[in-house]
Design an enzyme around this catalytic site. Structure first.
Site, PDB file in Angstrom:
ATOM      1  N   LYS A 279       8.625   9.893   1.142  1.00 27.93           N
ATOM      2  CA  LYS A 279       7.235  10.108   1.531  1.00 27.93           C
ATOM      3  C   LYS A 279       6.933  11.602   1.565  1.00 27.93           C
ATOM      4  O   LYS A 279       7.851  12.409   1.746  1.00 27.93           O
ATOM      5  CB  LYS A 279       6.995   9.530   2.944  1.00 27.93           C
ATOM      6  CG  LYS A 279       7.026   8.031   3.050  1.00 27.93           C
ATOM      7  CD  LYS A 279       6.795   7.601   4.506  1.00 27.93           C
ATOM      8  CE  LYS A 279       6.892   6.097   4.649  1.00 27.93           C
ATOM      9  NZ  LYS A 279       5.827   5.355   3.938  1.00 27.93           N
ATOM     10  N   ARG A 353       9.317  -5.179   3.216  1.00 30.71           N
ATOM     11  CA  ARG A 353       9.329  -6.524   2.634  1.00 30.71           C
ATOM     12  C   ARG A 353      10.737  -6.950   2.248  1.00 30.71           C
ATOM     13  O   ARG A 353      11.054  -8.133   2.222  1.00 30.71           O
ATOM     14  CB  ARG A 353       8.365  -6.572   1.443  1.00 30.71           C
ATOM     15  CG  ARG A 353       8.762  -5.700   0.289  1.00 30.71           C
ATOM     16  CD  ARG A 353       7.614  -5.428  -0.662  1.00 30.71           C
ATOM     17  NE  ARG A 353       6.655  -4.471  -0.111  1.00 30.71           N
ATOM     18  CZ  ARG A 353       5.523  -4.121  -0.708  1.00 30.71           C
ATOM     19  NH1 ARG A 353       5.205  -4.666  -1.868  1.00 30.71           N
ATOM     20  NH2 ARG A 353       4.711  -3.248  -0.154  1.00 30.71           N
TER      21      ARG A 353
HETATM   22  N1  BES Z   1       5.965   1.645   6.750  1.00 23.25           N
HETATM   23  C1  BES Z   1       5.211   1.800   5.565  1.00 23.25           C
HETATM   24  C2  BES Z   1       3.758   1.343   5.711  1.00 23.25           C
HETATM   25  C3  BES Z   1       2.873   2.102   6.660  1.00 23.25           C
HETATM   26  C4  BES Z   1       1.985   3.031   6.183  1.00 23.25           C
HETATM   27  C5  BES Z   1       2.865   1.835   8.003  1.00 23.25           C
HETATM   28  C6  BES Z   1       1.138   3.712   7.044  1.00 23.25           C
HETATM   29  C7  BES Z   1       2.026   2.506   8.868  1.00 23.25           C
HETATM   30  C8  BES Z   1       1.148   3.441   8.379  1.00 23.25           C
HETATM   31  C9  BES Z   1       5.831   0.984   4.450  1.00 23.25           C
HETATM   32  O1  BES Z   1       7.197   0.869   4.481  1.00 23.25           O
HETATM   33  C10 BES Z   1       5.476   1.655   3.181  1.00 23.25           C
HETATM   34  O2  BES Z   1       5.921   2.750   2.979  1.00 23.25           O
HETATM   35  N2  BES Z   1       4.681   1.009   2.343  1.00 23.25           N
HETATM   36  C11 BES Z   1       4.253   1.569   1.111  1.00 23.25           C
HETATM   37  C12 BES Z   1       4.378   0.491   0.055  1.00 23.25           C
HETATM   38  C13 BES Z   1       4.189   0.993  -1.346  1.00 23.25           C
HETATM   39  C14 BES Z   1       5.341   1.885  -1.725  1.00 23.25           C
HETATM   40  C15 BES Z   1       4.097  -0.187  -2.263  1.00 23.25           C
HETATM   41  C16 BES Z   1       2.812   2.031   1.250  1.00 23.25           C
HETATM   42  O3  BES Z   1       2.024   1.363   1.920  1.00 23.25           O
HETATM   43  O4  BES Z   1       2.499   3.071   0.707  1.00 23.25           O
HETATM   44 MN    MN Z   2       8.182   2.430   3.535  1.00 29.72          MN
END
Ligand code: BES
Ligand code: MN
Ligand code: ZN
Length: 498
Positions: A279, A353
């Site tokens: 990230k 997931r």
């Molecule tokens: N934990 C994150 C999702 C999240 C985002 C929670 C903002 C709380 C606030 C999750 O693991 C994630 O990183 N999801 C990605 C998925 C994508 C890579 C398909 C996302 O939402 O960007």
């Molecule tokens: Mn994630």
């Protein structure tokens, strides 16, 4: 905290600090039935005639009626239009009141029950909501302040009612509020804990401690057990972390012919850096909250143990960090979940997931009547619904309706999102059974579609990415974890009919 019920009128000399909610337009005429002492009523009636206090929602005034001995405070709250009243109105009003009271250094409070004369609302639920708002509004996370807690705590609370015949319902409401507030506070504590304070091992010991104190069964699977169970997805997400994974199983009651089994699954990523698909650094600290689903399940299990419903309830938490390392999971890798399905990993940041796939597979062995998972799963869900509701997906309409209702009652709103075939098509892999992302669009829905492939029982998925924590203080929740899900799950259990 001591919570008492007093039968009488609010404003008699023993109520030094009283909370009174007023609807918009309330005038407190003599004919209005009020739980209020007549001198106080007259004083407020006169004051209202000035028109300064409107009774708008969030409005608050602190008054010092003269002639009262000893002198006391009246914390006057606006409840908004009477016709718009709902239980959330009562919770919010209480949250605002307690915030103000604590700022004033008040540790003893008396309160009326908000909404008690509104048709269609029962005394029990109005009491519960009123007290929940006070207890949840009092919550702080200050265990990492070296100077220690520096603020007033609420020590004594008195709920004032008019008639003795109301006492049982009111006591029931208070008791339920205590139970849901304690579960929610536990969930907030776990979610607010920084990643270094609560790696999977510690999350598991917190669950174990809660279980021991609550008379619940608790089993914690270690890496070896997890490998033996063939949870290939949890193992894969954990590969980039020095901290070993845990799989937590909490159990209330026993399986039996005449009792339904419910399984709650909570995403337990104790820190989500994204892994190799790392990230960007802005706001990454918030990813300590990526185990809020797990926190909700653990908090709800504590509440359920106290409520003792006639059900069999299982809580499951797959717990790991998601970090990049020489051994970490990589884009392109193919892994095998507990169910035997193979997954092509496109993005290691779609890790929630993956661990849920294993946990949903594990849930099947309990032959549950319902499986509910809670997960801070996608940023896309926050784009869709903001912070006002959790996204709800599932494979069973009646179950979704039950969850929706529980969300409405508790103020933990959910909103339905579809899992159409189109979204399943987006996650087809040319090389494995499924891939873990579906491209840029409809991110919450392709995540839901992914999960659907790993569960056959009636199932609801709650994406709590937008509701699990708040960036600014809310009426009954300070900045940080909200504990969302606990009260919803408890309500679902309380309303459950086979
Ligand atoms: N934990 C994150 C999702 C999240 C985002 C929670 C903002 C709380 C606030 C999750 O693991 C994630 O990183 N999801 C990605 C998925 C994508 C890579 C398909 C996302 O939402 O960007
Ligand atoms: Mn994630
Ligand atoms: Zn995550």
């Amino acid at each position: 905290m001591q919570i008492d019920v007093k039968i009488g009128r609010i404003g008699s000399e023993i109520d030094t600090n009283v909370i009174i909610g007023l609807f918009k337009g309330d005038q407190l005429e003599e004919t209005d039935s009020m739980v209020m002492e007549s001198a106080l009523r007259r004083y407020l009636h006169g004051m209202l005639k000035l028109g300064d206090f409107k009774g708008d929602e969030q409005e608050v005034a602190v008054l010092y009626p003269c002639g009262q001995a000893p002198p006391g405070r009246v914390i006057l709250l606006g409840l908004g239009p009477r016709n718009d009243f709902c239980l959330e109105t009562a919770r919010r009003a209480s949250g605002i009141a307690v915030k103000r009271a604590l700022k004033l250094g008040v540790s003893e409070l008396s309160t009326a029950v908000h909404g008690l004369d509104v048709p269609d609302f029962e005394l029990q639920e109005c009491t519960q909501a009123t007290v929940e708002g006070l207890l949840l509004g009092e919550y702080r996370y200050d265990c990492h302040k070296s100077a220690g807690p520096e603020r007033t705590r609420l020590e004594n609370l008195t709920v004032v009612i008019q008639q003795r015949a109301q006492a049982n319902e009111v006591r029931d409401g208070i008791e339920t509020a205590r139970i849901t507030a304690a579960g929610t506070a536990l969930a907030r504590d776990l979610s607010n804990a920084p990643g270094n304070a609560l790696p999977p091992r510690k999350l598991a010991s917190a669950a174990r401690k809660m279980a021991a104190d609550s008379d619940l069964k608790c089993r914690v699977l270690t890496r070896k057990d997890i490998e033996k169970e063939r949870m290939g997805a949890l193992v894969a997400v954990n590969a980039g972390s020095e901290e070993p994974p845990r799989f937590i199983v909490l159990e209330y009651g026993e399986p039996s012919e005449d009792r339904d089994t419910l399984v709650f699954v909570g995403k337990g990523i104790t820190f989500d850096s994204g892994g190799i698909s790392i990230k960007s650094s802005g706001g990454m600290e918030e990813m300590k909250h990526d185990m809020s689903g797990a926190a909700a399940v653990i908090g709800a299990m504590q509440s359920i143990a106290m409520l003792k419903p006639p059900l069999h309830v299982v809580g499951l938490v797959p717990a790991t960090e998601n970090l990049p390392d020489g051994k970490a999971l990589k884009p392109g890798d193919i892994i095998t979940a507990l169910s035997g399905k193979t997954i092509e990993v496109i993005n290691t940041d779609a890790e929630g997931r993956l661990v849920l796939a294993d946990a949903l597979g594990y849930a099947e062995r309990f032959s549950p009547a319902a499986v509910i998972d809670l997960a801070t799963l996608t940023g896309a869900c926050v784009v869709a619904l903001g912070h006002a509701a959790s996204g709800m997906m599932g494979n069973d309409e009646p179950l979704q309706e039950r969850v929706r209702k529980a969300g409405e009652t508790t103020g933990e709103r959910v909103w339905p999102l579809p899992i159409w075939k189109d979204y399943h098509d987006q996650i087809k892999s040319h090389i494995a059974d499924v891939k873990n992302t579906g491209g840029r669009w409809g991110g919450a829905l392709t995540a839901g579609a992914f999960l659907e492939k790993f569960i056959e029982r009636p199932w609801v998925h709650l994406d709590i990415a937008g509701t699990a924590y708040t960036e600014s203080s809310k009426s009954y929740c300070p900045k940080g974890a909200t504990g969302v899900g606990v009260r919803l799950l408890v309500q679902l259990v309380r309303d459950w009919k086979p």
